[in-house]
Motif scaffolding. Sequence first.
Motif, mmCIF file in Angstrom:
data_model
loop_
_atom_site.group_PDB
_atom_site.id
_atom_site.type_symbol
_atom_site.label_atom_id
_atom_site.label_comp_id
_atom_site.label_asym_id
_atom_site.label_seq_id
_atom_site.Cartn_x
_atom_site.Cartn_y
_atom_site.Cartn_z
ATOM 1 N N THR A 3 17.718 53.372 24.214
ATOM 2 C CA THR A 3 17.099 53.933 25.416
ATOM 3 C C THR A 3 16.800 52.804 26.398
ATOM 4 O O THR A 3 16.314 51.745 26.001
ATOM 5 N N VAL A 5 14.825 51.853 29.970
ATOM 6 C CA VAL A 5 13.755 52.375 30.835
ATOM 7 C C VAL A 5 13.814 51.670 32.195
ATOM 8 O O VAL A 5 13.904 50.440 32.258
ATOM 9 N N GLU A 62 13.807 57.301 31.837
ATOM 10 C CA GLU A 62 14.401 56.842 30.576
ATOM 11 C C GLU A 62 15.829 57.348 30.497
ATOM 12 O O GLU A 62 16.082 58.543 30.660
ATOM 13 N N SER A 64 19.396 57.383 28.198
ATOM 14 C CA SER A 64 20.074 57.053 26.947
ATOM 15 C C SER A 64 21.405 57.805 26.884
ATOM 16 O O SER A 64 21.577 58.820 27.572
ATOM 17 N N TYR A 65 22.316 57.273 26.119
ATOM 18 C CA TYR A 65 23.586 57.989 25.966
ATOM 19 C C TYR A 65 24.093 57.888 24.541
ATOM 20 O O TYR A 65 23.750 56.972 23.799
ATOM 21 N N GLU A 66 24.931 58.867 24.219
ATOM 22 C CA GLU A 66 25.457 58.958 22.866
ATOM 23 C C GLU A 66 26.908 59.409 22.975
ATOM 24 O O GLU A 66 27.213 60.295 23.791
ATOM 25 N N THR A 75 21.126 61.521 28.287
ATOM 26 C CA THR A 75 19.799 62.136 28.366
ATOM 27 C C THR A 75 18.921 61.347 29.330
ATOM 28 O O THR A 75 18.871 60.113 29.268
ATOM 29 N N ARG A 77 14.945 61.219 30.819
ATOM 30 C CA ARG A 77 13.582 61.737 30.607
ATOM 31 C C ARG A 77 12.643 61.165 31.654
ATOM 32 O O ARG A 77 12.752 60.000 32.041
#
Lengths: 139, 111
Positions: A3, A5, A62, A64-66, A75, A77
């Motif tokens: 993640t 930020v 925030e 993040s990646y997958e 994602t 947030r």
Amino acid sequence: MPTFVFPGKYESLAKIAELVQIATREFGLDSCAAYGVETAVDEACSNIIEHAYGGENRGEIEFSYEIAADALIITLRDQGKKFKPKKIEKPKTNIPLKNRSDHGLGLYFIHQWMDEVHYDHREGYNILTLIKHKGTMSK
Amino acid sequence: MEINHTEFKRCDVVKVSGRVDSATAPRLAEKLNEIMDAGRFRIVLDLQDLDFISSAGLRVLIGAQKTCKRYNRGEVVLANVQPNILSALDLAGFTPFFKIFDETVSAVGNF
């Protein structure tokens, strides 16, 4: 899933875009699809700053990646105001220039460029999940 | 984002490079407003090296077009539009509002 930020300010957009470029390259998207994902994330982050936080430097984003077998899952947030999804309207192209409204374009772009868009609100966080599959064109 | 502005007799060429997003779009708006405030409404936007434009940037383009076209005093035309940028313009439904040229020289020649 790492993640990252970022401060909720417009200067963060270029830095977030660099991560998106890494993710789309890793996933193996073509230039057009990768550009679409970059646009969707940029628009979503701009909306977080402008609408969820109501301005710059009022909270964090925030990211993040997958990478799954057939999908890139990003994602975002934030802890801003709860997002209330509105009806997504296609821009009206058959009206004269002077009457063209340019509002709602960002949200429209997000839905057009991504294959799936999910909103959730949990534990004080807006959670936006953007999914792109391989080999799909923008709608 | 970088902006290079060249003033010609009949029109202004504005070369926009890099990223136009919510952070940089206000600077592009400022430059275009400066040109229009000087009473110059025939503008070529050279987008050869434009890597990215968000809806914030597209709003600047459409705003400038509205101002330039008022009273038929001019218009904004686009040159060297790269495929990804063209897709964004198209998705926004903005392509009908701009003449698009393959080269800057033909865009300038339009005026």
